[in-house]
Design a protein around this motif. Structure first.
Motif, mmCIF file in Angstrom:
data_model
loop_
_atom_site.group_PDB
_atom_site.id
_atom_site.type_symbol
_atom_site.label_atom_id
_atom_site.label_comp_id
_atom_site.label_asym_id
_atom_site.label_seq_id
_atom_site.Cartn_x
_atom_site.Cartn_y
_atom_site.Cartn_z
ATOM 1 N N LEU A 66 6.682 -42.690 -29.272
ATOM 2 C CA LEU A 66 6.854 -41.294 -29.775
ATOM 3 C C LEU A 66 7.312 -41.201 -30.893
ATOM 4 O O LEU A 66 6.854 -40.404 -31.877
ATOM 5 C CB LEU A 66 7.127 -40.269 -28.703
ATOM 6 C CG LEU A 66 6.313 -40.188 -27.397
ATOM 7 C CD1 LEU A 66 7.191 -39.328 -26.419
ATOM 8 C CD2 LEU A 66 5.230 -39.589 -27.608
ATOM 9 N N GLY A 67 8.428 -42.065 -31.408
ATOM 10 C CA GLY A 67 8.885 -41.637 -32.769
ATOM 11 C C GLY A 67 7.885 -42.236 -33.812
ATOM 12 O O GLY A 67 7.804 -41.700 -34.907
ATOM 13 N N LEU A 68 7.278 -43.361 -33.398
ATOM 14 C CA LEU A 68 6.214 -43.965 -34.277
ATOM 15 C C LEU A 68 5.165 -42.941 -34.455
ATOM 16 O O LEU A 68 4.407 -42.638 -35.609
ATOM 17 C CB LEU A 68 5.603 -45.372 -33.840
ATOM 18 C CG LEU A 68 4.673 -46.186 -34.531
ATOM 19 C CD1 LEU A 68 4.997 -46.347 -35.847
ATOM 20 C CD2 LEU A 68 4.108 -47.099 -33.730
ATOM 21 N N PHE A 69 4.671 -42.409 -33.214
ATOM 22 C CA PHE A 69 3.623 -41.420 -33.308
ATOM 23 C C PHE A 69 3.757 -40.185 -34.100
ATOM 24 O O PHE A 69 3.093 -39.820 -35.132
ATOM 25 C CB PHE A 69 3.293 -41.076 -31.665
ATOM 26 C CG PHE A 69 2.417 -39.786 -31.927
ATOM 27 C CD1 PHE A 69 0.970 -39.862 -31.917
ATOM 28 C CD2 PHE A 69 2.833 -38.487 -31.837
ATOM 29 C CE1 PHE A 69 0.157 -38.974 -31.711
ATOM 30 C CE2 PHE A 69 1.867 -37.331 -31.459
ATOM 31 C CZ PHE A 69 0.589 -37.678 -31.719
ATOM 32 N N TRP A 70 5.059 -39.733 -34.065
ATOM 33 C CA TRP A 70 5.517 -38.385 -34.804
ATOM 34 C C TRP A 70 5.732 -38.686 -36.117
ATOM 35 O O TRP A 70 5.467 -38.164 -37.033
ATOM 36 C CB TRP A 70 6.658 -37.853 -34.116
ATOM 37 C CG TRP A 70 6.273 -37.111 -32.841
ATOM 38 C CD1 TRP A 70 6.475 -37.449 -31.691
ATOM 39 C CD2 TRP A 70 5.316 -35.845 -32.913
ATOM 40 N NE1 TRP A 70 6.090 -36.321 -30.871
ATOM 41 C CE2 TRP A 70 5.416 -35.495 -31.506
ATOM 42 C CE3 TRP A 70 4.743 -35.197 -33.821
ATOM 43 C CZ2 TRP A 70 4.390 -34.550 -31.006
ATOM 44 C CZ3 TRP A 70 3.987 -34.202 -33.165
ATOM 45 C CH2 TRP A 70 3.766 -33.769 -32.209
ATOM 46 N N GLY A 71 6.189 -39.975 -36.577
ATOM 47 C CA GLY A 71 6.480 -40.305 -37.925
ATOM 48 C C GLY A 71 5.182 -40.604 -38.626
ATOM 49 O O GLY A 71 5.126 -40.223 -39.596
ATOM 50 N N CYS A 72 4.114 -41.104 -37.873
ATOM 51 C CA CYS A 72 2.629 -41.072 -38.474
ATOM 52 C C CYS A 72 2.233 -39.825 -38.649
ATOM 53 O O CYS A 72 1.268 -39.648 -39.657
ATOM 54 C CB CYS A 72 1.899 -42.178 -37.629
ATOM 55 S SG CYS A 72 2.436 -43.867 -37.872
#
Length: 131
Positions: A66-72
């Motif tokens: 989710l960190g990767l998802f929200w960062g992207c």
């Protein structure tokens, strides 16, 4: 870019204060309605333990993704604003000034004299209410 993360204060801007979910914030017994003390104590321990275990499990399972998802996601929003929306708005603003000048010229050259002439013609009309 500062890659250091504050491990003590994980919500420095207080953006998630609405998610307070301590035992006392969720469950409360009013005066005159009380369970046995041991039930209340163990309920609080189970609530806090269950909440902690579940949160740790879910954050370990999903947090990195989710960190990767929200960062992207926020990178795409930033990209769209920087490279698409802002230049398009600037282009629109430039053309809007041109349209404003054209419309202003049309109004002052054609519509203004027409309205002034109509005003002069109709200003001579008199209405007599006495009759």
């Amino acid at each position: 870019m500062d890659d250091k993360v504050d491990l003590m204060n994980r919500d420095p801007n207080n953006i998630n204060q609405h998610v307070q979910s301590n035992f006392e914030d969720v469950l409360a017994e009013p005066d005159g309605t009380r369970s046995a003390d041991c039930v209340w104590i163990y309920s609080a321990k189970c609530f806090n333990g269950g909440k902690s275990c579940c949160y740790i499990f879910l954050s370990a399972l999903c947090g990195i993704f989710l960190g990767l998802f929200w960062g992207c996601g926020f990178a795409m929003i930033s990209f769209e604003q920087i490279w698409c929306a802002t230049p398009m708005y600037r282009c629109f603003s430039i053309y809007a000034i041109y349209v404003q000048k054209c419309v202003g010229t049309y109004l002052s050259c054609y519509l203004g004299p027409l309205c002034e002439t109509c005003g002069l013609c109709f200003s001579r009309i008199r209405i007599d209410k006495s009759g």
